[in-house]
Scaffold this active site. Structure first.
Site, PDB file in Angstrom:
ATOM      1  N   LYS A 114       1.958  -7.011  -7.433  1.00  0.00           N
ATOM      2  CA  LYS A 114       0.596  -7.138  -6.908  1.00  0.00           C
ATOM      3  C   LYS A 114      -0.494  -7.168  -7.986  1.00  0.00           C
ATOM      4  CE  LYS A 114       1.236  -5.337  -2.245  1.00  0.00           C
ATOM      5  NZ  LYS A 114       0.775  -4.426  -1.198  1.00  0.00           N
ATOM      6  N   ASP A 145      -4.491  -6.210   2.755  1.00  0.00           N
ATOM      7  CA  ASP A 145      -3.916  -4.944   3.255  1.00  0.00           C
ATOM      8  C   ASP A 145      -4.991  -4.077   3.920  1.00  0.00           C
ATOM      9  OD1 ASP A 145      -1.264  -5.323   2.568  1.00  0.00           O
ATOM     10  OD2 ASP A 145      -1.490  -4.426   0.575  1.00  0.00           O
ATOM     11  N   GLY A 190      -3.059  10.025  -0.259  1.00  0.00           N
ATOM     12  CA  GLY A 190      -2.500   9.021  -1.168  1.00  0.00           C
ATOM     13  C   GLY A 190      -3.585   8.269  -1.915  1.00  0.00           C
ATOM     14  N   ALA A 191      -3.194   7.724  -3.076  1.00  0.00           N
ATOM     15  CA  ALA A 191      -4.140   6.937  -3.879  1.00  0.00           C
ATOM     16  C   ALA A 191      -3.412   5.786  -4.565  1.00  0.00           C
ATOM     17  CB  ALA A 191      -4.834   7.838  -4.904  1.00  0.00           C
ATOM     18  N   GLY A 192      -2.296   5.335  -3.971  1.00  0.00           N
ATOM     19  CA  GLY A 192      -1.541   4.199  -4.512  1.00  0.00           C
ATOM     20  C   GLY A 192      -2.160   2.888  -4.051  1.00  0.00           C
ATOM     21  N   ALA A 234      -1.680   0.861  -1.386  1.00  0.00           N
ATOM     22  CA  ALA A 234      -2.136   0.749   0.003  1.00  0.00           C
ATOM     23  C   ALA A 234      -3.399   1.588   0.205  1.00  0.00           C
ATOM     24  CB  ALA A 234      -1.036   1.197   0.963  1.00  0.00           C
ATOM     25  N   GLY A 264       1.427   1.923  11.806  1.00  0.00           N
ATOM     26  CA  GLY A 264       1.342   0.944  10.718  1.00  0.00           C
ATOM     27  C   GLY A 264       1.683  -0.476  11.154  1.00  0.00           C
TER      28      GLY A 264
HETATM   29  P1  NDP Z   1       2.424   3.304  -4.215  1.00  0.00           P
HETATM   30  O1  NDP Z   1       3.702   3.561  -4.931  1.00  0.00           O
HETATM   31  O2  NDP Z   1       1.382   2.465  -4.863  1.00  0.00           O
HETATM   32  O3  NDP Z   1       1.740   4.706  -3.835  1.00  0.00           O
HETATM   33  C1  NDP Z   1       2.472   5.745  -3.262  1.00  0.00           C
HETATM   34  C2  NDP Z   1       1.536   6.889  -2.905  1.00  0.00           C
HETATM   35  O4  NDP Z   1       2.305   7.859  -2.186  1.00  0.00           O
HETATM   36  C3  NDP Z   1       0.931   7.590  -4.100  1.00  0.00           C
HETATM   37  O5  NDP Z   1      -0.375   8.011  -3.781  1.00  0.00           O
HETATM   38  C4  NDP Z   1       1.838   8.812  -4.265  1.00  0.00           C
HETATM   39  O6  NDP Z   1       1.218   9.920  -4.849  1.00  0.00           O
HETATM   40  C5  NDP Z   1       2.128   9.139  -2.830  1.00  0.00           C
HETATM   41  N1  NDP Z   1       3.330   9.946  -2.646  1.00  0.00           N
HETATM   42  C6  NDP Z   1       4.613   9.574  -2.838  1.00  0.00           C
HETATM   43  N2  NDP Z   1       5.451  10.580  -2.540  1.00  0.00           N
HETATM   44  C7  NDP Z   1       4.664  11.637  -2.162  1.00  0.00           C
HETATM   45  C8  NDP Z   1       4.932  12.953  -1.731  1.00  0.00           C
HETATM   46  N3  NDP Z   1       6.171  13.425  -1.622  1.00  0.00           N
HETATM   47  N4  NDP Z   1       3.886  13.747  -1.392  1.00  0.00           N
HETATM   48  C9  NDP Z   1       2.609  13.278  -1.479  1.00  0.00           C
HETATM   49  N5  NDP Z   1       2.292  12.043  -1.897  1.00  0.00           N
HETATM   50  C10 NDP Z   1       3.313  11.216  -2.218  1.00  0.00           C
HETATM   51  O7  NDP Z   1       2.874   2.664  -2.812  1.00  0.00           O
HETATM   52  P2  NDP Z   1       2.001   1.733  -1.849  1.00  0.00           P
HETATM   53  O8  NDP Z   1       0.627   2.288  -1.771  1.00  0.00           O
HETATM   54  O9  NDP Z   1       2.185   0.311  -2.223  1.00  0.00           O
HETATM   55  O10 NDP Z   1       2.756   1.924  -0.454  1.00  0.00           O
HETATM   56  C11 NDP Z   1       2.618   3.126   0.287  1.00  0.00           C
HETATM   57  C12 NDP Z   1       3.149   2.898   1.681  1.00  0.00           C
HETATM   58  O11 NDP Z   1       2.337   1.924   2.356  1.00  0.00           O
HETATM   59  C13 NDP Z   1       4.581   2.350   1.753  1.00  0.00           C
HETATM   60  O12 NDP Z   1       5.280   3.080   2.748  1.00  0.00           O
HETATM   61  C14 NDP Z   1       4.387   0.916   2.217  1.00  0.00           C
HETATM   62  O13 NDP Z   1       5.485   0.454   2.969  1.00  0.00           O
HETATM   63  C15 NDP Z   1       3.161   1.043   3.094  1.00  0.00           C
HETATM   64  N6  NDP Z   1       2.427  -0.200   3.293  1.00  0.00           N
HETATM   65  C16 NDP Z   1       2.196  -0.577   4.584  1.00  0.00           C
HETATM   66  C17 NDP Z   1       1.496  -1.734   4.858  1.00  0.00           C
HETATM   67  C18 NDP Z   1       1.275  -2.119   6.280  1.00  0.00           C
HETATM   68  O14 NDP Z   1       0.820  -3.249   6.509  1.00  0.00           O
HETATM   69  N7  NDP Z   1       1.489  -1.240   7.259  1.00  0.00           N
HETATM   70  C19 NDP Z   1       0.985  -2.606   3.788  1.00  0.00           C
HETATM   71  C20 NDP Z   1       1.241  -2.077   2.449  1.00  0.00           C
HETATM   72  C21 NDP Z   1       1.951  -0.920   2.237  1.00  0.00           C
HETATM   73  P3  NDP Z   1       1.102  10.137  -6.464  1.00  0.00           P
HETATM   74  O15 NDP Z   1       0.043   9.194  -6.920  1.00  0.00           O
HETATM   75  O16 NDP Z   1       0.715  11.556  -6.574  1.00  0.00           O
HETATM   76  O17 NDP Z   1       2.469   9.827  -7.012  1.00  0.00           O
END
Ligand code: NDP
Length: 285
Positions: free
Chosen positions: A72, A108, A132-134, A136, A250
């Site tokens: 991405k 998204d 979360g701050a990834g 999505a 979702g």
């Molecule tokens: P990223 O890898 O970019 O981000 C993951 C996030 O999850 C980070 O903020 C991470 O925190 C957090 N995280 C992971 N494990 C834990 C935990 N055990 N406890 C707390 N926080 C946690 O992933 P994306 O943002 O790309 O994707 C996230 C989700 O969104 C996925 O499930 C994906 O399938 C879904 N998605 C759904 C869409 C839809 O249309 N419905 C579209 C796009 C994505 P940290 O930064 O602290 O590691």
């Protein structure tokens, strides 16, 4: 015999892993319902092959592609233009081929906002708490702010990622944004009006997991949303529903971003109901 056109228009998704990506189901259901001879190809593209894949996409005359993990951000260097949202978010999930140019967009967050609108949940003036701050979360946070949310509380384990999202929202939108560290069981801020899980916690196969928050902080009637779409009703939403929350799955976000992509590529109004039903059936089977 009248001259026929057997050539299909091509779109698709590049990702790795990508085998479990269901977007093709919803796009192809939409193409069939709209009577369009278009195909959606689900392609596994390794990180080192992205440059060749983008060249290949141009050579094949593909009308667009979706990008998923891990492409991405990397894809941006191969594009000619970016939409405002893609520029702010710093990531592209959709490329549109138009007039010989490749344009990057991010649908998204827009798909998420539309799923709230569909449910009659207003964002204007609201305080939104985002887990979360990834990728999505960033797309959702920015689009919620652009759609009129007053304040965003960002709860994330990784402080650097959390504060970066706060800075992005503060710099590019009128909304207030606050970072809250996530250590142990997170309390939900008292000013929360909409709660969103934008982490991947609860995603198949880890279906017995849910974000570590104080579920007793969820007020009855509060809109509670999840980005996880597999399973369609993750443990997070089931626990929120048990508190009397108004849950938003979702699947709506996924359908709506797919519908937006459909419209950007084809210029035809997306048959959203057909697309949603096809996706829902996929997860029921
Ligand atoms: P990223 O890898 O970019 O981000 C993951 C996030 O999850 C980070 O903020 C991470 O925190 C957090 N995280 C992971 N494990 C834990 C935990 N055990 N406890 C707390 N926080 C946690 O992933 P994306 O943002 O790309 O994707 C996230 C989700 O969104 C996925 O499930 C994906 O399938 C879904 N998605 C759904 C869409 C839809 O249309 N419905 C579209 C796009 C994505 P940290 O930064 O602290 O590691």
């Amino acid at each position: 015999m009248a001259e026929k056109n057997y050539r299909a228009e091509l779109v698709g998704v590049f990702g790795d892993p990508v085998d479990g990506n269901p977007t093709g189901v919803l796009e192809e259901a939409g193409f069939a319902a709209a009577g369009l001879n278009w195909r959606y190809l689900t392609c596994r593209v390794a990180v080192e092959d992205l440059a060749d894949a983008m060249r290949g996409m141009r050579a094949l005359g593909m009308r667009g592609v979706n990008l998923t993990m891990p492409h991405k951000v990397e894809v941006i260097q191969y594009l000619d233009e970016l939409s405002e949202a893609a520029r702010i978010i710093g990531a592209v999930n959709t490329v549109i081929a138009r007039d010989g140019k490749l344009i990057g967009e991010n649908t998204d967050g827009k798909g998420f906002v539309r799923s709230l609108t569909d449910e009659g949940i207003p964002l204007s003036g609201k305080t939104v708490t985002l887990l979360g701050a990834g990728g999505a979360a960033k797309a959702i946070g920015v689009e919620c702010a652009l759609a009129g949310a007053r304040k965003l509380n960002i709860i994330n384990r990784n402080a650097a990622r959390g504060t970066e999202l706060v800075e992005t929202i503060s710099k590019h939108t009128p909304a207030e944004a606050v970072y809250l560290p996530w250590a142990g069981t997170a309390a939900i801020p008292a000013d929360t009006e909409i709660l969103i899980n934008a982490t991947c916690v609860g995603l198949h196969p880890s279906v017995d997991e849910c974000p570590d928050i104080r579920y007793e902080d969820i007020a009855p009637g509060m809109p509670v949303c999840d980005v996880v779409f597999n399973p369609a009703m993750p443990l997070f939403l089931r626990k929120a529903a048990a508190r009397g929350a108004r849950v938003v799955t979702g699947l709506g976000m996924l359908t709506n971003q797919g519908a937006l992509n459909f419209e950007l590529w084809t210029g035809v109004k997306a048959p959203r109901e057909v697309m949603y039903e096809a996706l829902k059936k996929e997860f029921e089977d």
